[in-house]
Each structure stands twice: as structure tokens, then as C-alpha cells.
Design a protein around this motif. Structure first.
Motif, mmCIF file in Angstrom:
data_model
loop_
_atom_site.group_PDB
_atom_site.id
_atom_site.type_symbol
_atom_site.label_atom_id
_atom_site.label_comp_id
_atom_site.label_asym_id
_atom_site.label_seq_id
_atom_site.Cartn_x
_atom_site.Cartn_y
_atom_site.Cartn_z
ATOM 1 N N THR A 4 0.844 -1.184 0.000
ATOM 2 C CA THR A 4 0.000 0.000 0.000
ATOM 3 C C THR A 4 0.886 1.242 0.000
ATOM 4 O OG1 THR A 4 -1.750 -1.137 1.241
ATOM 5 C CG2 THR A 4 -1.805 1.273 1.193
ATOM 6 N N ARG A 5 0.780 2.034 -1.019
ATOM 7 C CA ARG A 5 1.558 3.266 -1.122
ATOM 8 C C ARG A 5 0.919 4.329 -0.234
ATOM 9 N NH1 ARG A 5 4.206 6.348 -5.383
ATOM 10 N NH2 ARG A 5 5.183 8.105 -4.304
ATOM 11 N N ASN A 6 1.744 5.015 0.538
ATOM 12 C CA ASN A 6 1.259 6.129 1.334
ATOM 13 C C ASN A 6 1.118 7.337 0.420
ATOM 14 O OD1 ASN A 6 0.546 7.863 3.417
ATOM 15 N ND2 ASN A 6 2.683 8.266 3.997
ATOM 16 N N TRP A 7 -0.076 7.485 -0.145
ATOM 17 C CA TRP A 7 -0.323 8.560 -1.109
ATOM 18 C C TRP A 7 -0.822 9.784 -0.328
ATOM 19 C CZ3 TRP A 7 1.005 8.545 -6.135
ATOM 20 C CH2 TRP A 7 0.508 9.552 -6.958
ATOM 21 N N ASP A 8 0.126 10.630 0.066
ATOM 22 C CA ASP A 8 -0.227 11.777 0.908
ATOM 23 C C ASP A 8 -0.138 13.076 0.120
ATOM 24 O OD1 ASP A 8 2.499 12.299 0.657
ATOM 25 O OD2 ASP A 8 3.000 11.496 2.635
ATOM 26 N N PRO A 12 1.402 13.628 -6.313
ATOM 27 C CA PRO A 12 2.460 12.857 -6.961
ATOM 28 C C PRO A 12 3.821 13.546 -6.807
ATOM 29 C CG PRO A 12 1.177 14.030 -8.606
ATOM 30 C CD PRO A 12 0.489 14.240 -7.299
ATOM 31 N N ARG A 13 4.838 12.747 -6.498
ATOM 32 C CA ARG A 13 6.184 13.265 -6.308
ATOM 33 C C ARG A 13 6.932 13.312 -7.629
ATOM 34 N NH1 ARG A 13 9.021 10.421 -1.220
ATOM 35 N NH2 ARG A 13 10.592 11.961 -1.816
ATOM 36 N N VAL A 14 7.691 14.377 -7.806
ATOM 37 C CA VAL A 14 8.508 14.542 -9.008
ATOM 38 C C VAL A 14 9.868 13.900 -8.768
ATOM 39 C CG1 VAL A 14 9.677 16.211 -10.496
ATOM 40 C CG2 VAL A 14 7.327 16.652 -9.738
ATOM 41 N N TRP A 15 10.301 13.057 -9.724
ATOM 42 C CA TRP A 15 11.571 12.336 -9.581
ATOM 43 C C TRP A 15 12.665 12.882 -10.489
ATOM 44 C CZ3 TRP A 15 11.044 9.977 -5.266
ATOM 45 C CH2 TRP A 15 9.807 9.434 -4.904
ATOM 46 N N ILE A 27 9.285 13.903 -14.913
ATOM 47 C CA ILE A 27 8.978 12.508 -14.599
ATOM 48 C C ILE A 27 8.538 12.446 -13.150
ATOM 49 C CG2 ILE A 27 9.863 10.158 -14.359
ATOM 50 C CD1 ILE A 27 11.712 10.701 -16.670
ATOM 51 N N GLN A 28 7.361 11.923 -12.930
ATOM 52 C CA GLN A 28 6.759 11.911 -11.597
ATOM 53 C C GLN A 28 5.908 10.658 -11.433
ATOM 54 O OE1 GLN A 28 4.053 15.435 -12.188
ATOM 55 N NE2 GLN A 28 2.454 13.890 -11.947
ATOM 56 N N ASP A 29 5.367 10.487 -10.223
ATOM 57 C CA ASP A 29 4.347 9.459 -10.032
ATOM 58 C C ASP A 29 3.209 9.732 -11.013
ATOM 59 O OD1 ASP A 29 5.691 8.479 -7.720
ATOM 60 O OD2 ASP A 29 4.709 9.990 -6.487
#
Length: 236
Positions: A4-8, A12-15, A27-29
Motif C-alpha cells: 500500500t503506497r502512502n499517497w499523501d 504525486p512526487r517529481v523524480w 517525470i513523476q508518479d
């Protein structure tokens, strides 16, 4: 168990992000609101371009297409997939993606129970055959890893090395979740070369001829190979 991803609020986070010739790339989630766009890209382009899907004529088998869409949808819901976007005046447009999921050693991926369509079964049997050649978890000494089933770039955006950028972005994604390795079956020479440039190593190599000799519907070509490749990460 399941992941389970902690989607807080940070998601979406940028990588990764960069600019070339006036275009900003991110590029992100993969954002939840882009799941439908992602599925459209996968159906329209990956099913016709990827080696196993193309040789199995999966795009011409409606039942198989329906099956793979259901599987992709389940994977996307885990929120571990990566999306590559162009950003113009603050508006992001999805142009490439990699469908990823956290797989556990003691749990099979949720694909068999929804498998319908002869073309998809031919693809799945090839993937299962490759997996049978080596236990990735034992080989890598991990109990979970990031697995991927679908890396695709829209045709008009190819040539920008977006596939390599997405593969590289798996590292910060994996490290953020404490994952020490990733593995993928790369089916074409271009994707295999791209993966190798990104530091992926080969675990298993199987020729189309070997698949054919084991009862699968592929041309008996010993010069065309598919590879199970991996990369390890050092997590803090």
C-alpha cells in the motif's frame, strides 16, 4: 500481504525534470487523474509495438485487450507507476509511462485470475516461462522488488531518450519505498540496450526459438531474444 503506497499531500512526487529546446519535461508518479490517458497510450501504442504483444497479435483479440487493460488498471491503482509529462505554461500532458508494481516473493502478481484471450495467454505464458528459468527474489536476495509490465513512449515523442529517463527514475522511487531492486522483462533490442545503459544487468536470456520449442506461438528465431534484467539499489 500486499503493498500500500502512502499517497499523501506530497504526491504525486517529481523524480526528475529538465528542459530541452524550450520544452520542459517532468517525470513523476503517474497522477490518478491520468490513469485513463495512460491506458489509452498503452492500448494504442504498446500493444502494437512491444515484441511479445505484437507477435501474439494481441491488439486484434478484443478479449485479450480487455484482460490486459484490467491488469494494467490494477497495477496503476497501486500508485507506483511513473509518468513522463511535457509541461507548457503550467499544464502537464502525459507523453510516456512505465506501469510498475511492488511484487512480493510469497505472492503472485494478480494476473492469472483475470486472464482471458488466447493472445494474452500466449504473452503471459512467455513471461511465466522466463520467470521459471530463475527465481528473481532468490537471485537478488530480496523479498520484494519493483516489477514493471509496460514501458511506452508516444511515437511523436520518441528520440528524446525518455525511456532511459524513466528507467533512471525508478531508482529514487524505489529508494523512497525501501525497495532494493527492480526487474523487468525487456523484449526488444532497443529497450535492452537502453536498460543496459541505465545500469541494468541480465538475469535470463531466452530466444524466440526456445519459446517456440516449448509450445508457445512465436517464430522459431534464435537471433531474437528477450531478457529478464535487473538493477540493485542501496537504500539508506
Amino acid at each position: 500481504m500486499g503493498f500500500t503506497r502512502n499517497w499523501d499531500s506530497s504526491c504525486p512526487r517529481v523524480w526528475d525534470s529538465w528542459e530541452t529546446d524550450g520544452t520542459k519535461w517532468v517525470i513523476q508518479d503517474l497522477a490518478p487523474e491520468d490513469d485513463n490517458a495512460a491506458l489509452e497510450i498503452l492500448v494504442n501504442h504498446l500493444l502494437t509495438d512491444e515484441t511479445l504483444c505484437n507477435l501474439s497479435n494481441i491488439s486484434e483479440d478484443a478479449e485479450s485487450v480487455d484482460t490486459i487493460v484490467k491488469i494494467w488498471s490494477k497495477f496503476l491503482a497501486q500508485r507506483m507507476s511513473l509518468g513522463c509529462y511535457t509541461e507548457i505554461e503550467g499544464k502537464k500532458t502525459l507523453v510516456a509511462l512505465n506501469v510498475c508494481i511492488v511484487e512480493y516473493a510469497e505472492e503472485k502478481l494478480p494476473v492469472d485470475e483475470v486472464s482471458r484471450g488466447d493472445a494474452w495467454k500466449n504473452v503471459l505464458n512467455a513471461l511465466n516461462y522466463i520467470d521459471s528459468k530463475c527465481n528473481a527474489f532468490e537471485y537478488l536476495g530480496v523479498d520484494r522488488l519493483l516489477y514493471a509490465l509496460g514501458l511506452v513512449v508516444k511515437p511523436e515523442f520518441r528520440g528524446h531518450k525518455l525511456g532511459s529517463k524513466i528507467l533512471a527514475a525508478r531508482e529514487p522511487l524505489c529508494k523512497s519505498q525501501g525497495l532494493k531492486a527492480t526487474s523487468t522483462v525487456f523484449t526488444g533490442p532497443a529497450s535492452q540496450k537502453s536498460a543496459a545503459r541505465c545500469g541494468f544487468e541480465t538475469m535470463v536470456t531466452v530466444s524466440l526459438k526456445e519459446l517456440a520449442e516449448n509450445g508457445l506461438k512465436y517464430p522459431p528465431d534464435e537471433n531474437r531474444t528477450i531478457k529478464l534484467m535487473y538493477k540493485r539499489y542501496i537504500c539508506d
